[in-house]
Design an enzyme around this catalytic site. Structure first.
Site, PDB file in Angstrom:
ATOM      1  N   ASN A  81       0.812  -1.305   0.122  1.00 18.89           N
ATOM      2  CA  ASN A  81       0.021  -0.197  -0.025  1.00 18.89           C
ATOM      3  C   ASN A  81       0.610   1.457  -0.065  1.00 18.89           C
ATOM      4  O   ASN A  81       0.326   2.351   0.490  1.00 18.89           O
ATOM      5  CB  ASN A  81      -1.095   0.041   1.168  1.00 18.89           C
ATOM      6  N   ILE A  89       0.877   6.797   0.097  1.00 16.26           N
ATOM      7  CA  ILE A  89       0.254   5.697   0.755  1.00 16.26           C
ATOM      8  C   ILE A  89      -1.008   5.687   0.556  1.00 16.26           C
ATOM      9  O   ILE A  89      -1.999   6.828   0.440  1.00 16.26           O
ATOM     10  CB  ILE A  89       0.322   6.258   2.409  1.00 16.26           C
ATOM     11  N   CYS A  90      -1.493   4.497   0.178  1.00 10.97           N
ATOM     12  CA  CYS A  90      -2.936   4.100  -0.078  1.00 10.97           C
ATOM     13  C   CYS A  90      -3.645   3.688   1.319  1.00 10.97           C
ATOM     14  O   CYS A  90      -3.683   2.497   1.925  1.00 10.97           O
ATOM     15  CB  CYS A  90      -3.074   3.039  -1.046  1.00 10.97           C
ATOM     16  N   LEU A  91      -4.211   4.637   1.770  1.00 17.77           N
ATOM     17  CA  LEU A  91      -5.214   4.560   2.994  1.00 17.77           C
ATOM     18  C   LEU A  91      -6.664   5.208   2.984  1.00 17.77           C
ATOM     19  O   LEU A  91      -6.428   6.539   2.525  1.00 17.77           O
ATOM     20  CB  LEU A  91      -4.207   5.010   4.267  1.00 17.77           C
ATOM     21  N   LEU A 124      -0.280  -0.199  -4.323  1.00 16.23           N
ATOM     22  CA  LEU A 124       0.424   0.918  -5.112  1.00 16.23           C
ATOM     23  C   LEU A 124       1.952   0.057  -5.441  1.00 16.23           C
ATOM     24  O   LEU A 124       2.408   0.678  -6.403  1.00 16.23           O
ATOM     25  CB  LEU A 124       0.773   2.115  -4.123  1.00 16.23           C
TER      26      LEU A 124
END
Length: 193
Positions: A81, A89-91, A124
């Site tokens: 991520n 950051i994929c959050l 990601l």
């Protein structure tokens, strides 16, 4: 903009009080710009990131806390991520699930939780995500641990070759891996002769 400054000063005071309580997170405000912060977070225990210290950069919009801050890793990390090159950051809480109730400190806690519990279905870093989705947990952990040792751990005065070889990672594998950013089977298992 005034409301965001008041909120950030309040968070700054809270961070100063929490320093002794939460040793896994160190948040630092830029001396000349309240909208730029840096965080140092410890890798969660029982993960490949354990023992590492990871640096995050926060760019806070003037509409904060109505809009989330932009956060990215400055320390290289092998995680599904996190984009390997940019540190993005994929959050969800940094995007569509943001709430003004979140603070910079709680965002750091959420990132630490994400480090311990990756979400490979929204990667990601496709190499990392593919390892986990294919069930190669050992390969993922080995690569993540290698990058943690290379990028997030103190060097303690040793030369990089000594440090790499002492950690059962061959220097030739690291050169190939860092150059191509593709996982190699067997990395971290044993040193090459």
């Amino acid at each position: 903009m005034q409301a965001s400054r008041v909120r950030l000063f309040k968070e700054y005071k809270e961070v100063q009080r929490e320093k002794a309580v939460d040793s896994d997170i160190q948040l630092v405000c830029d001396d000349s710009n309240i909208f730029k912060w840096t965080a140092f977070i410890k890798g969660p225990s029982e993960t490949p990131f354990e023992g590492g210290v990871f640096q995050l950069a926060f760019a806070i919009p003037e509409q904060y806390p109505l809009l989330p801050s932009q956060v990215r890793f400055l320390t290289k990390i092998f995680h599904p991520n996190v984009h390997f090159k940019t540190g993005e950051i994929c959050l969800d809480i940094l995007k569509n699930a943001w709430s003004p109730a979140w603070t910079l400190q709680s965002v750091c806690r959420a990132i630490i939780a994400l480090m311990a519990h990756p979400e490979p279905d929204s990667p990601l870093n496709c190499d990392s995500g593919n390892l986990l989705r294919s069930g190669d947990v050992r390969g993922y952990r080995s690569m993540a641990r290698m990058y943690t040792r290379l990028a997030a751990m103190p060097k303690k005065g040793r030369k990089i070759a000594e440090q790499i070889n002492g950690d059962n990672i061959s220097l030739s594998m690291c050169r190939v891996t860092c150059a191509t950013l593709k996982p190699l089977s067997g990395v971290g298992v044993s040193p090459t002769p």
